[in-house]
Every structure is written in C-alpha cells, then in structure tokens.
Design an enzyme around this catalytic site. Structure first.
Site, PDB file in Angstrom:
ATOM      1  N   HIS A 204     -97.502  70.997 -27.288  1.00  0.00           N
ATOM      2  CA  HIS A 204     -97.278  70.504 -28.652  1.00  0.00           C
ATOM      3  C   HIS A 204     -98.150  71.195 -29.685  1.00  0.00           C
ATOM      4  CE1 HIS A 204    -100.969  68.275 -27.745  1.00  0.00           C
ATOM      5  NE2 HIS A 204    -101.146  68.187 -29.040  1.00  0.00           N
TER       6      HIS A 204
HETATM    7  C1  UD1 Z   1    -102.009  65.953 -33.965  1.00  0.00           C
HETATM    8  C2  UD1 Z   1    -103.370  66.609 -33.977  1.00  0.00           C
HETATM    9  C3  UD1 Z   1    -103.592  67.345 -32.660  1.00  0.00           C
HETATM   10  C4  UD1 Z   1    -103.385  66.434 -31.483  1.00  0.00           C
HETATM   11  C5  UD1 Z   1    -102.047  65.722 -31.579  1.00  0.00           C
HETATM   12  C6  UD1 Z   1    -101.946  64.689 -30.496  1.00  0.00           C
HETATM   13  C7  UD1 Z   1    -104.121  67.342 -36.201  1.00  0.00           C
HETATM   14  C8  UD1 Z   1    -104.388  68.519 -37.054  1.00  0.00           C
HETATM   15  N1  UD1 Z   1    -103.494  67.601 -35.041  1.00  0.00           N
HETATM   16  O1  UD1 Z   1    -101.046  66.980 -33.859  1.00  0.00           O
HETATM   17  O2  UD1 Z   1    -104.903  67.845 -32.604  1.00  0.00           O
HETATM   18  O3  UD1 Z   1    -103.425  67.191 -30.306  1.00  0.00           O
HETATM   19  O4  UD1 Z   1    -101.928  65.072 -32.844  1.00  0.00           O
HETATM   20  O5  UD1 Z   1    -100.644  64.422 -30.127  1.00  0.00           O
HETATM   21  O6  UD1 Z   1    -104.478  66.246 -36.555  1.00  0.00           O
HETATM   22  N2  UD1 Z   1     -94.103  63.432 -35.743  1.00  0.00           N
HETATM   23  C9  UD1 Z   1     -93.114  62.512 -35.493  1.00  0.00           C
HETATM   24  N3  UD1 Z   1     -93.496  61.243 -35.151  1.00  0.00           N
HETATM   25  C10 UD1 Z   1     -94.780  60.866 -35.011  1.00  0.00           C
HETATM   26  C11 UD1 Z   1     -95.771  61.810 -35.264  1.00  0.00           C
HETATM   27  C12 UD1 Z   1     -95.426  63.097 -35.635  1.00  0.00           C
HETATM   28  O7  UD1 Z   1     -91.927  62.811 -35.603  1.00  0.00           O
HETATM   29  O8  UD1 Z   1     -95.047  59.701 -34.681  1.00  0.00           O
HETATM   30  C13 UD1 Z   1     -93.711  64.832 -36.063  1.00  0.00           C
HETATM   31  C14 UD1 Z   1     -93.593  65.090 -37.559  1.00  0.00           C
HETATM   32  O9  UD1 Z   1     -92.538  65.982 -37.758  1.00  0.00           O
HETATM   33  C15 UD1 Z   1     -94.912  65.786 -37.867  1.00  0.00           C
HETATM   34  C16 UD1 Z   1     -95.200  66.545 -36.586  1.00  0.00           C
HETATM   35  O10 UD1 Z   1     -94.700  65.722 -35.546  1.00  0.00           O
HETATM   36  O11 UD1 Z   1     -94.826  66.628 -38.983  1.00  0.00           O
HETATM   37  C17 UD1 Z   1     -96.660  66.826 -36.357  1.00  0.00           C
HETATM   38  O12 UD1 Z   1     -97.442  65.624 -36.412  1.00  0.00           O
HETATM   39  P1  UD1 Z   1     -98.976  65.680 -36.866  1.00  0.00           P
HETATM   40  O13 UD1 Z   1     -99.583  64.349 -36.742  1.00  0.00           O
HETATM   41  O14 UD1 Z   1     -99.102  66.374 -38.178  1.00  0.00           O
HETATM   42  O15 UD1 Z   1     -99.628  66.671 -35.832  1.00  0.00           O
HETATM   43  P2  UD1 Z   1     -99.538  66.720 -34.241  1.00  0.00           P
HETATM   44  O16 UD1 Z   1     -98.817  67.959 -33.856  1.00  0.00           O
HETATM   45  O17 UD1 Z   1     -99.040  65.430 -33.721  1.00  0.00           O
HETATM   46  N1  UDP Z   2     -99.830  61.223 -22.977  1.00  0.00           N
HETATM   47  C1  UDP Z   2     -98.978  60.135 -22.802  1.00  0.00           C
HETATM   48  N2  UDP Z   2     -97.633  60.363 -22.805  1.00  0.00           N
HETATM   49  C2  UDP Z   2     -97.095  61.609 -22.965  1.00  0.00           C
HETATM   50  C3  UDP Z   2     -97.983  62.705 -23.146  1.00  0.00           C
HETATM   51  C4  UDP Z   2     -99.350  62.472 -23.159  1.00  0.00           C
HETATM   52  O1  UDP Z   2     -99.424  59.007 -22.624  1.00  0.00           O
HETATM   53  O2  UDP Z   2     -95.870  61.743 -22.955  1.00  0.00           O
HETATM   54  C5  UDP Z   2    -101.289  60.991 -23.018  1.00  0.00           C
HETATM   55  C6  UDP Z   2    -102.085  61.781 -21.998  1.00  0.00           C
HETATM   56  O3  UDP Z   2    -102.192  61.066 -20.793  1.00  0.00           O
HETATM   57  C7  UDP Z   2    -103.424  61.977 -22.686  1.00  0.00           C
HETATM   58  C8  UDP Z   2    -103.070  62.003 -24.158  1.00  0.00           C
HETATM   59  O4  UDP Z   2    -101.762  61.448 -24.260  1.00  0.00           O
HETATM   60  O5  UDP Z   2    -104.293  60.887 -22.457  1.00  0.00           O
HETATM   61  C9  UDP Z   2    -103.084  63.415 -24.672  1.00  0.00           C
HETATM   62  O6  UDP Z   2    -102.546  63.452 -25.960  1.00  0.00           O
HETATM   63  P1  UDP Z   2    -101.989  64.769 -26.620  1.00  0.00           P
HETATM   64  O7  UDP Z   2    -101.627  65.756 -25.586  1.00  0.00           O
HETATM   65  O8  UDP Z   2    -100.925  64.343 -27.570  1.00  0.00           O
HETATM   66  O9  UDP Z   2    -103.202  65.252 -27.531  1.00  0.00           O
HETATM   67  P2  UDP Z   2    -104.506  66.148 -27.272  1.00  0.00           P
HETATM   68  O10 UDP Z   2    -105.261  65.573 -26.147  1.00  0.00           O
HETATM   69  O11 UDP Z   2    -104.054  67.548 -27.051  1.00  0.00           O
HETATM   70  O12 UDP Z   2    -105.210  66.059 -28.586  1.00  0.00           O
END
Ligand code: UD1
Ligand code: UDP
Length: 378
Positions: A204
């Site tokens: 992601h």
């Molecule tokens: C964010 C964090 C990243 C973390 C990740 C965990 C930042 C800069 N990045 O990235 O470090 O690893 O969360 O998962 O804070 N969206 C949905 N539904 C949701 C949330 C997001 O559709 O509930 C979509 C939207 O199109 C959004 C995109 O995902 O623009 C990205 O979401 P965002 O929270 O900006 O960043 P993540 O990629 O989730």
């Molecule tokens: N996770 C989850 N369901 C999923 C994918 C990840 O519960 O479908 C959990 C995973 O076990 C871990 C956390 O989400 O504890 C990691 O989150 P993510 O990969 O979104 O973010 P990051 O750790 O890279 O910031």
C-alpha cells in the site's frame, strides 16, 4: 492523570490498543481522539470492535486529502479538542499524518507529547512517513523507542533525554490476540486455503502504488508466484490498481485471491499460517518475525533493520528476479527456510504497553510530565 490518545489509521489503533488496555487496568481512562484519517469500516471500526476498545470521545472526520490538507485539518481539529479538554499528555504512535498533526498541535499548546515507536528511520526523506517520524520525535518530551537501534538513531540527532527503550507494542497486540484469532477466525476455510500452502501479500506504500511503473512491476511479481497468493487490498492500492488498468490482471489470475482489507483476527490468522509473507507494510514486517514467518519486503529500505539483522526479513524491492529467487529458495531449501523462520524477535516481550503506562504515571507523579523550556537537544 488524564492522558489523550490520538490515533487515526489502522496500524495506530492496533498498536495503541495495548497502551489503552494498560491504562484501563490502572483505572485511568484516556481521552480518545480519532482523527478519521482512515474511515472505511474495515480500516477503522472493525479494529475498535475486535480489540474491544472504549468509545471514541472525539471523532474528527478529517478523511483523505493531500499531505498538507490532511495534516492541516487534523491539526486544527485536534487543537480545538485539546484546548477544551486540556489533557496532561498526548500519546501518538508511529509515523502517519495524524501523528505529526497530533504532536504539533499538542506541543504548541504546551501539552507534552509521548511518541510511541520513536526513533525509527528509513533514512529516505522522500517518504512522507520519514518526515513525520523526524518531526514528531523532535516535538516529543517522552520518546518510547522500541529497540536500542531506535534509541541510537535519536541519539545521533541529539535527542538524549526522555528516551525509554520499552519494546514495540505490536508484540503485545500479537500476543493478546493470537489465541483469540486461532479460536474465532474461519478465514482459512472461507478462502479455501491450507496452512503453509499460500503466500500472504500486502502492498500500500505511496512509493509503490502511486507509481505506475513500480505498481506494474509488483503485479508482475504477484502473477508469477508459485503458490496461491492472498492479497487483502488497501484502499489506496485498490484505487491505483484500477486507475492504472492493473486490477483485472490480478483479479483474473486464478492463483490470486483478492480480498477487502481484513479485520485483525482474520489477518493475524492468515499471517500465522502463511508460508511466506511479502509486504511493504511496517507493522507486518514486525508481525512476521514475531510469528516466525519468513518475510520478503517489497521495498528498497526499511525502518525496521532489526528484522533484517535478525535474519527474518529480506529487502527485495519490486525486483522480480530477486523476489522469485528468494521465494524459490524458501520453498526448496529447508535449512534456509528454517533459519529465516526461527529468527529472533527483536521487538521485546509483549509488555511494552504496561511499561509505557508505568513510565508516564511515574513522570506525572513526579511533576516531570511537561514541556521543558530548555532545549534538550545537545
Ligand atoms: C497511511 C500512512 C501510512 C500507513 C498507512 C496505514 C501517512 C502519510 N501515511 O497511508 O504511513 O502505512 O496509512 O495503512 O499518513 N482511503 C479509503 N478509505 C479509508 C482510508 C483511505 O478509501 O478508510 C483511500 C483514499 O483514497 C485515500 C487513500 O486511501 O486518499 C490514502 O489514504 P491516506 O490515509 O492518505 O494514506 P495511506 O496510504 O492509508
Ligand atoms: N492489517 C489488518 N488487516 C489487513 C492488513 C493489515 O489487520 O488487511 C494489520 C496488520 O496485522 C498490522 C497493521 O494492520 O498490524 C499494519 O498496517 P498497515 O500495513 O496498513 O500500515 P503500516 O504498518 O505499514 O504503517
């Protein structure tokens, strides 16, 4: 003491759940602020329910946006709550925009910040997370480093005071939920999978999925793997895969199961039973070594180098030849597999949440939980 817990995304909810539980055990009820950076049911609410967390006090509904929009909206909304509630400390975890917003809003109101998972560095300043980590650490009074390596990173930046090595709360979360996952999750039968006969994939990261070339190379890898593949798709990745016309290639591949993002219990069960984990996630690199599953990280750097040094994780980037070489080696060389699977967990004993709470309570009782006027950077 009245602590505020500020979170907004999936990993923060999971990794702060042991801290909340440890507070409740001491009969301290933290104020819980959810920025709403993640808002889909399966990116947020499912974790609040499964981890049996208390009601959210403030739902800020910040949602998605550009880096500045998301961080700025979150700051404005967090500030309002903090001005009204005046907590004794703000606790943030990790490296998201929510963390940066929470830390900046708090310290400027002279509310001390406690940063859980302080001191991680990828040394790649093109990642938004790296900027968030550095700034949050420098805005914090209390820094909970998961490992000595993280503490050393802080020291190199001149941060020596207020640093405590406590382990990573992800170990607590895994230990607290692993047996529940075994008991409750039916995900293997639901997806028709046999233990140790599939590869679990997540991807992601912005640098992987927002870049067409990188994402295409990732899809090339996933469509060439010699075992069934399960990929619970993060909404950012789903959006980009569709936008770049790559979704159908994955969907139509008989070897690949695409799912919505999964709840923690289902995901833990899939992790534990996977033969190999391939991921660009930070938390999943940690969980893989805790659960003894070899991890191939789809990145060119990691802020979790401890996993590599311990021998449980290898960086393969989105290099198809390298990734497939490691997958084949893991499948065909039993000794190599055993070595990776038995790498020692470097993230502690599962009592990080308890330590964090004890330290914060002790500092508060001694009147030491405040923003210091002297610059503690030496
Ligand atoms: C964010 C964090 C990243 C973390 C990740 C965990 C930042 C800069 N990045 O990235 O470090 O690893 O969360 O998962 O804070 N969206 C949905 N539904 C949701 C949330 C997001 O559709 O509930 C979509 C939207 O199109 C959004 C995109 O995902 O623009 C990205 O979401 P965002 O929270 O900006 O960043 P993540 O990629 O989730
Ligand atoms: N996770 C989850 N369901 C999923 C994918 C990840 O519960 O479908 C959990 C995973 O076990 C871990 C956390 O989400 O504890 C990691 O989150 P993510 O990969 O979104 O973010 P990051 O750790 O890279 O910031």
């Amino acid at each position: 003491m009245r602590p505020a817990i500020i979170f907004g995304t999936r990993p923060e909810i999971i990794k702060l759940s042991p801290v909340i539980r440890a507070f409740l055990k001491k009969d301290v009820h933290p104020l819980i602020i959810h920025t709403g950076q993640h808002y889909d049911y399966e990116m947020s609410q499912v974790f609040l329910e499964e981890l049996e967390l208390p009601e959210i006090d403030y739902h800020l509904e910040v949602g998605s946006g550009t880096q500045a929009e998301q961080t700025g909206f979150a700051m404005i909304k967090i500030e309002k709550v903090l001005m009204e509630e005046k907590p004794d400390v703000s606790i943030v975890q990790g490296d998201t925009n929510t963390v940066l917003a929470g830390a900046l809003a708090s310290v400027k109101l002279l509310i001390p910040v406690a940063h859980v998972e302080a001191g991680l560095r990828s040394f790649d300043r093109t990642m938004p997370e790296e900027i968030n980590r550095i700034l949050a650490d420098h805005a914090s009074e209390v820094l909970f480093a998961p490992t000595l390596e993280a503490k050393n990173n802080l020291e190199k930046e001149g941060i020596r005071e207020g640093v405590y090595v406590v382990g990573n709360t992800i170990v607590d979360a895994v230990l607290q939920n692993s047996e529940i996952a075994d008991r409750k999750s039916k995900i293997l039968s639901k997806l028709g999978l046999e233990p140790k006969e599939y590869i679990l994939v997540t991807a992601h990261r912005k640098e992987n999925v927002d870049n067409r070339d990188r994402l295409e190379r990732l899809v090339d890898i996933l469509t060439s793997l010699p075992l069934p593949v399960v990929y619970p798709v993060h909404p950012r990745a789903e959006k980009r895969l569709k936008e770049f016309g790559l979704w159908k290639r994955l969907e139509s591949n008989e070897n690949i199961i695409l799912t919505k993002p999964l709840g923690y219990l289902d995901f833990l069960k899939l992790e534990k039973n996977a033969k190999i984990i391939m991921t660009d996630s930070g938390g999943i690199q940690e969980e893989a070594i805790i659960l003894g599953v070899p991890c191939l990280t789809l990145r060119y750097n990691t802020e979790r180098p401890e996993t590599i040094k311990a021998g449980g994780n290898v960086l393969v980037g989105v290099e198809k030849d390298l990734a497939l070489m490691y997958v084949e080696k893991l499948l065909n060389d039993e000794n190599f597999y055993r070595r990776m699977a038995s790498a020692r967990n470097p993230f502690g004993d599962g009592r990080a949440g308890e330590r964090i709470v004890n330290i914060l309570l002790a500092l508060w009782e001694e009147g030491m939980l405040k923003v210091r006027s002297s610059n503690f950077i030496s």
